[in-house]
Structure formats: structure tokens, C-alpha cells
Design a protein around this motif. Structure first.
Motif, PDB file in Angstrom:
ATOM      1  N   SER A 232       0.848  -1.204   0.000  1.00  0.00           N
ATOM      2  CA  SER A 232       0.000   0.000   0.000  1.00  0.00           C
ATOM      3  C   SER A 232       0.877   1.244   0.000  1.00  0.00           C
ATOM      4  CB  SER A 232      -0.944   0.071   1.192  1.00  0.00           C
ATOM      5  OG  SER A 232      -0.827  -0.988   2.041  1.00  0.00           O
ATOM      6  N   ASN A 233       0.544   2.166  -0.905  1.00  0.00           N
ATOM      7  CA  ASN A 233       1.239   3.451  -0.921  1.00  0.00           C
ATOM      8  C   ASN A 233       0.700   4.330   0.181  1.00  0.00           C
ATOM      9  OD1 ASN A 233       0.602   2.565  -3.921  1.00  0.00           O
ATOM     10  ND2 ASN A 233       2.593   3.568  -3.916  1.00  0.00           N
ATOM     11  N   LEU A 234      -0.585   4.114   0.497  1.00  0.00           N
ATOM     12  CA  LEU A 234      -1.229   5.042   1.417  1.00  0.00           C
ATOM     13  C   LEU A 234      -2.170   4.299   2.365  1.00  0.00           C
ATOM     14  CD1 LEU A 234      -1.572   7.939   2.201  1.00  0.00           C
ATOM     15  CD2 LEU A 234      -3.064   8.269   0.262  1.00  0.00           C
ATOM     16  N   PRO A 235      -1.698   3.943   3.568  1.00  0.00           N
ATOM     17  CA  PRO A 235      -2.611   3.304   4.519  1.00  0.00           C
ATOM     18  C   PRO A 235      -3.448   4.351   5.260  1.00  0.00           C
ATOM     19  CG  PRO A 235      -0.283   3.044   5.200  1.00  0.00           C
ATOM     20  CD  PRO A 235      -0.318   4.022   4.066  1.00  0.00           C
ATOM     21  N   LEU A 236      -4.751   4.142   5.297  1.00  0.00           N
ATOM     22  CA  LEU A 236      -5.635   4.998   6.094  1.00  0.00           C
ATOM     23  C   LEU A 236      -6.077   4.132   7.263  1.00  0.00           C
ATOM     24  CD1 LEU A 236      -7.866   6.541   3.246  1.00  0.00           C
ATOM     25  CD2 LEU A 236      -5.721   7.400   4.155  1.00  0.00           C
ATOM     26  N   MET A 237      -5.524   4.416   8.426  1.00  0.00           N
ATOM     27  CA  MET A 237      -5.736   3.522   9.566  1.00  0.00           C
ATOM     28  C   MET A 237      -7.027   3.893  10.302  1.00  0.00           C
ATOM     29  SD  MET A 237      -3.004   1.661   9.300  1.00  0.00           S
ATOM     30  CE  MET A 237      -2.909   0.763  10.830  1.00  0.00           C
ATOM     31  N   GLY A 238      -8.024   3.034  10.215  1.00  0.00           N
ATOM     32  CA  GLY A 238      -9.266   3.302  10.944  1.00  0.00           C
ATOM     33  C   GLY A 238     -10.395   2.460  10.386  1.00  0.00           C
ATOM     34  N   ASP A 239     -11.578   2.650  10.976  1.00  0.00           N
ATOM     35  CA  ASP A 239     -12.754   1.891  10.549  1.00  0.00           C
ATOM     36  C   ASP A 239     -13.283   2.434   9.219  1.00  0.00           C
ATOM     37  OD1 ASP A 239     -12.592   0.368  12.796  1.00  0.00           O
ATOM     38  OD2 ASP A 239     -14.080   1.538  13.923  1.00  0.00           O
ATOM     39  N   ALA A 240     -13.634   1.506   8.338  1.00  0.00           N
ATOM     40  CA  ALA A 240     -14.069   1.907   6.991  1.00  0.00           C
ATOM     41  C   ALA A 240     -15.334   2.776   7.033  1.00  0.00           C
ATOM     42  CB  ALA A 240     -14.308   0.666   6.141  1.00  0.00           C
TER      43      ALA A 240
END
Ligand code: OAD
Length: 258
Positions: A232-240
């Protein structure tokens, strides 16, 4: 030390930049996208496979050996949980992206039908769909909602035992789903990977195929996965369900402003 100004900006804003410029976007989803619809995941916090061994309840050999046991331990409960489940803001966020012209296809490992219920128009069901039960003798399909589970295992009119029209461990992925997923993954310029532990092959190879062919990978997951920081180039950490509506708003703002 030089600091890349991009690293300082909000990851959701950066993901929105990437999406708003993208030409061909595909989403790969897993059990995590349906957690906020009340469906437990398989791995991670509250995961089903912490309570039971998938080889004993979700392998085709286990079903053939003792269908009654697999129905009692897994399928009956799945029916109860999935009957109640409704799409959450992560599913509807993907529909919004599609309407904005920023998503073409959803490849899902889920069998819950929630992407279609939300309104996504092109869903590849990599592991089949729980909405149908298939007779192991004559192949007739029965809507799961109409299957009487008073008697386990439920049977077809022909006397054959019913099984979910889903892929068990040890079974092949439906050919069309496999071929289309590979084609679409290799042709996209952005892949949005949402709520999958990326542990189960061959679905987990799709982000690798996309990345090898030059796509950027945006990953939404509250926990790191084998993709995080590698693929992944860009992890968005959290609930979808929390992140998707923010992402959609940020994409809209970019598309609205001239
Ligand atoms: P998993 O259960 O392996 O992974 C779920 C992922 O979702 C984990 O990485 C969680 O951290 C993440 N997650 C949890 N809550 C979330 C939330 N609110 N928003 C976003 N992410 C969240 O599910 P899959 O990767 O889909 O196979 O599992 C793959 C396959 O393994 C399934 O299709 C099933 C299973 O055995 C078959 O049935 C053949």
C-alpha cells in the motif's frame, strides 16, 4: 533533513488527491467492510477463526464428511447474522464513488451481498454468495431466505443436501471471477483495499498484481496487514464506516472545484 511536504498532509486528503485524478479505480473488499453492519470478521479482533478452526468448519472436506456438523456450527449462525445485516456507510461510500465516476468495479471476498444491497453495480463475488443454497445432488439453487433450517442439514426436493453457493476452503475460485479480477487488477490505476487481512490467496494477490502494473494502492484498515508499508502506498488507519464518508466528501470537493 528534507521533509516531503506530502508526508505532512492529512492521509485522507492525499487519498482524495489520488482518487480525483484517477482514471480507473477498483476496490478490493474483505470482511472488515461489513463489521460495522454487525458481521464479525474471520481474523483480528472478535474474529470467527479465534473461536473455531476454519479447517473443521469451512473446508470442503469437513462439509462432505459431516454436513450436519458444519451447518450447526457455522452455516446456521451465518444465516441468522446475514439475514439481519444492512449496508453501512462504507458500502454506500463506494456507491457514492461510483456515481462520481471514481469507481468502476468492486471485487469482494464477502458473501453477504451488501455491496449489491447498497447499490454497487459491478460486483465480482470472489468467494460466491450466501444468498443461495445449492443442492449437492441436482445443483438446483434455493434462496437462502426460503430455506427451512428447522431440519439440519436442509434438503432439496430431490433429497440432496443443501450447501451455501460459496467457496469453501479447498475449492476453486469461480473461473469468471478469477479471470475478471486479474484483468481488472492489472488494468486499474488505483486500487482501494478495504477491510481485508490479505491473508487468503488468491484474493490477496490482487493488490500485488495492481501494484506491479503501476497502480497506487490505498488501504483502509484499523490494523496493519501484510500489505501495509510494502504494497500500500497510502494506509488509512481506521474503521471503513468512518473513513469512507470523509474520503468521499474530500473527493467531491476536488471534483466540484473548477
Ligand atoms: P479477515 O477477517 O481475514 O480480515 C478482516 C480485516 O478487516 C482485518 O484486517 C481487520 O483489521 C479489518 N477490520 C476490522 N474492522 C474493520 C472496520 N470497521 N473497517 C475496516 N477494516 C476492518 O477477512 P478477509 O480478509 O475478508 O474465506 O478474509 C478472507 C477470507 O478468509 C474470507 O473471504 C473467508 C475467510 O476465511 C472464505 O470463506 C473462503
Amino acid at each position: 533533513m528534507m521533509i516531503d511536504p506530502n508526508m505532512l498532509s492529512d492521509p485522507i486528503e492525499r487519498a482524495a488527491d489520488i482518487l480525483s485524478q484517477a482514471k480507473s479505480v477498483v476496490a478490493l473488499t474483505g470482511a472488515g467492510i461489513s463489521v460495522e453492519s454487525g458481521i464479525p470478521p474471520f481474523r483480528g479482533k472478535g474474529g470467527l477463526w479465534e473461536k473455531m478452526d476454519p479447517m473443521e468448519v469451512a473446508h470442503i472436506d469437513a462439509f462432505i464428511e459431516n454436513p450436519e456438523r458444519v451447518w450447526n456450527l457455522l452455516i446456521k449462525e451465518m444465516k441468522t447474522v446475514l439475514d439481519r445485516a444492512r449496508p453501512n456507510p462504507a458500502h454506500t461510500g463506494l456507491v457514492d464513488l461510483e456515481r462520481l465516476g471514481k469507481l468502476a468495479t468492486v471485487i469482494t471476498q464477502n458473501v453477504d451481498g451488501l455491496h449489491q444491497a447498497a447499490g454497487s453495480s459491478d460486483v465480482i463475488e470472489f468467494h460466491g454468495n450466501f444468498a443461495w443454497q445449492r443442492c449437492t445432488e441436482c445443483g438446483q439453487l434455493h434462496p437462502t431466505a426460503e430455506v427451512d433450517i428447522a431440519r439440519i442439514p436442509p434438503q432439496c426436493d430431490c433429497g440432496g443436501i443443501l450447501r451455501p453457493d460459496c467457496v469453501f476452503f479447498g475449492e476453486m475460485i469461480p473461473t469468471e471471477a478469477m479471470v475478471r479480477s486479474q484483468q481488472i487488477s492489472s488494468g486499474c490505476d488505483v486500487m482501494l483495499v478495504i477491510g481485508t487481512s490479505a491473508m487468503v490467496q488468491p484474493a490477496a494477490s490482487m493488490p500485488f498484481i495492481a501494484r506491479e502494473n503501476g497502480a497506487r494502492i490505498i488501504e483502509i484498515n484499523p490494523e496493519p496487514t501484510p500489505l501495509t508499508g510494502r504494497i500500500s502506498n497510502l494506509p488509512l488507519m481506521g474503521d471503513a464506516g468512518r473513513i469512507m464518508p470523509q474520503l468521499v466528501e474530500a473527493v467531491k470537493e476536488r471534483l466540484d472545484s473548477p
